[in-house]
Write an enzyme that holds these catalytic residues in place. Structure first.
Site, PDB file in Angstrom:
ATOM      1  N   SER A  83      35.296  88.853  59.279  1.00 20.87           N
ATOM      2  CA  SER A  83      34.946  89.356  57.945  1.00 20.87           C
ATOM      3  C   SER A  83      33.438  89.381  57.748  1.00 20.87           C
ATOM      4  CB  SER A  83      35.597  88.480  56.876  1.00 20.87           C
ATOM      5  OG  SER A  83      36.999  88.442  57.033  1.00 20.87           O
ATOM      6  N   ASN A  84      32.733  88.350  58.224  1.00 20.98           N
ATOM      7  CA  ASN A  84      31.291  88.288  58.035  1.00 20.98           C
ATOM      8  C   ASN A  84      30.550  89.242  58.953  1.00 20.98           C
ATOM      9  OD1 ASN A  84      30.672  85.976  56.028  1.00 20.98           O
ATOM     10  ND2 ASN A  84      32.276  85.167  57.366  1.00 20.98           N
ATOM     11  N   LYS A 202      43.114  80.672  62.403  1.00 24.97           N
ATOM     12  CA  LYS A 202      41.970  80.465  61.524  1.00 24.97           C
ATOM     13  C   LYS A 202      42.485  80.668  60.105  1.00 24.97           C
ATOM     14  CE  LYS A 202      37.675  82.259  59.730  1.00 24.97           C
ATOM     15  NZ  LYS A 202      36.845  83.462  59.521  1.00 24.97           N
ATOM     16  N   SER A 204      41.568  80.618  56.260  1.00 22.82           N
ATOM     17  CA  SER A 204      40.449  80.654  55.317  1.00 22.82           C
ATOM     18  C   SER A 204      40.891  80.479  53.880  1.00 22.82           C
ATOM     19  CB  SER A 204      39.693  81.984  55.467  1.00 22.82           C
ATOM     20  OG  SER A 204      39.155  82.113  56.765  1.00 22.82           O
ATOM     21  N   GLY A 228      38.652  77.756  58.057  1.00 22.86           N
ATOM     22  CA  GLY A 228      37.945  79.021  57.919  1.00 22.86           C
ATOM     23  C   GLY A 228      36.744  78.986  57.020  1.00 22.86           C
ATOM     24  N   VAL A 245      35.609  77.821  61.863  1.00 21.36           N
ATOM     25  CA  VAL A 245      34.924  79.117  61.944  1.00 21.36           C
ATOM     26  C   VAL A 245      34.291  79.315  60.575  1.00 21.36           C
ATOM     27  CG1 VAL A 245      35.165  81.596  62.346  1.00 21.36           C
ATOM     28  CG2 VAL A 245      36.621  79.980  63.585  1.00 21.36           C
TER      29      VAL A 245
END
Length: 333
Positions: A83-84, A202, A204, A228, A245
């Protein structure tokens, strides 16, 4: 060009055997997934921001510059195209070029996780195979969500099972409800944890109870839970998570690795003090200001942040001052 599913399926056993190597070991013929050791995800993984030039082209020189700076930080590995990384805004060609660029610069003892999730199962399989060919060690597969009303547990289990069956590299599930509006159901996670080529998740979402249940109910499986976000990293470790992460690792990678070490050494008071100082900066570069805030903060710590790709807009001057104040108030600037 991505291989079709017809070509991907026969390649799976051979490619998996070549890539499934223990941490720190050179890639060579080793035990395939589900038949012995597994990849160790313990540690911190920054989900890399994708640098863009002023004309919004991927800036590979700046990416390599950031990678050189990150090389001195004891990350377990790196995540690209999460996403980042502004993954939805990159063309397929750019995604593969980013993976290749990072793989060339990354030491062989560090893992490379690459986002390969698409809305369609076949597209996800094809992109996952291409990511493996470009050098990814693990595929990070986000939940398909456009038709979220139809994404039942059964549909998601079927999707991930087909992807994991065809993938030449291990798969990590990726649940990010803030972006997808869809939490990968716990019952689906527990079912998928039994797949020999699904390495972990992961998560989040930030639901610590849910993460604790994942760890508890998969304790007989080769399944690793990754936090996450840096905001709940300590709590996740206390419940048995393997690693994190964390977007904030793009900015404060060394302190996050320190937090990881403190937790593993059982130095909980020091870990708690450090975690407290990370909560507000983490919130600022995630849900408060998002990727524009993350990229602005990177610049204050010696990394290239640069612009986001439209339609993501830069921060306003008052937002920049608020962001700076958050880091300063917690002793980071």
């Amino acid at each position: 060009m991505a291989l079709s599913t017809r070509f991907a399926l026969p390649l799976r056993p051979a490619m998996a055997a070549l890539r499934w190597a223990a941490p720190g070991q050179p890639r060579g013929l080793s035990t395939p997934p589900g038949q012995g050791h597994t990849l160790d995800l313990r540690g911190i993984f920054p989900p890399l921001a994708t640098p863009f030039s002023p004309t919004q082209e991927v800036d590979y020189a700046q990416l390599e510059g950031n990678l050189r700076r990150y090389a001195s930080i004891p990350f377990r590995g790196l995540v690209v195209l999460g996403s980042n990384g502004e993954y939805p805004y990159l063309a397929p060609r750019e995604r593969l070029e980013v993976v290749s660029c990072v793989r060339r610069a990354l030491p062989r003892d560090r893992l490379l996780l690459a986002g390969s999730g698409c809305e369609a199962t076949q597209a996800t399989i094809e992109l996952t195979v291409s990511m493996a060919e470009a050098g990814a060690d693990v595929a990070l597969v986000v939940t398909p969500c456009y038709y979220r009303g139809a994404m039942t547990s059964a549909a998601l289990v079927q999707h991930y099972t087909e992807v994991a069956d065809a993938s030449p590299i291990p798969v990590v599930l990726y649940s990010v409800p803030a972006n997808t509006g869809l939490d990968l159901p716990l019952e689906a996670v527990l079912s998928l944890a039994q797949h020999p080529n699904i390495l972990g998740i992961k998560d989040s979402g930030g639901d610590i109870t849910r993460m604790g249940l994942m760890v508890h109910k998969t304790r007989q499986e080769d399944f690793q839970v990754l936090a996450g976000s840096a905001g709940f990293l300590l709590a996740s470790y206390a419940l048995g998570a393997s690693g994190g992460v964390c977007a904030l690792a793009n900015v404060l990678g060394t302190p996050l690795c320190q937090l990881d070490s403190l937790c593993r050494e059982g130095r909980w008071q020091e870990a708690r003090d450090l975690q407290h100082r990370l909560i507000e900066p983490n919130a600022a570069v995630t849900r408060r200001f998002g990727i524009p805030g993350l990229k602005k903060a990177m610049e204050w710590f010696g990394y290239y942040g640069g612009p986001c790709r439209a339609p993501l807009a830069p921060l306003s001057p008052p937002q920049v001052e608020e962001l700076r104040g958050t880091f300063s108030a917690n002793g980071w600037l």
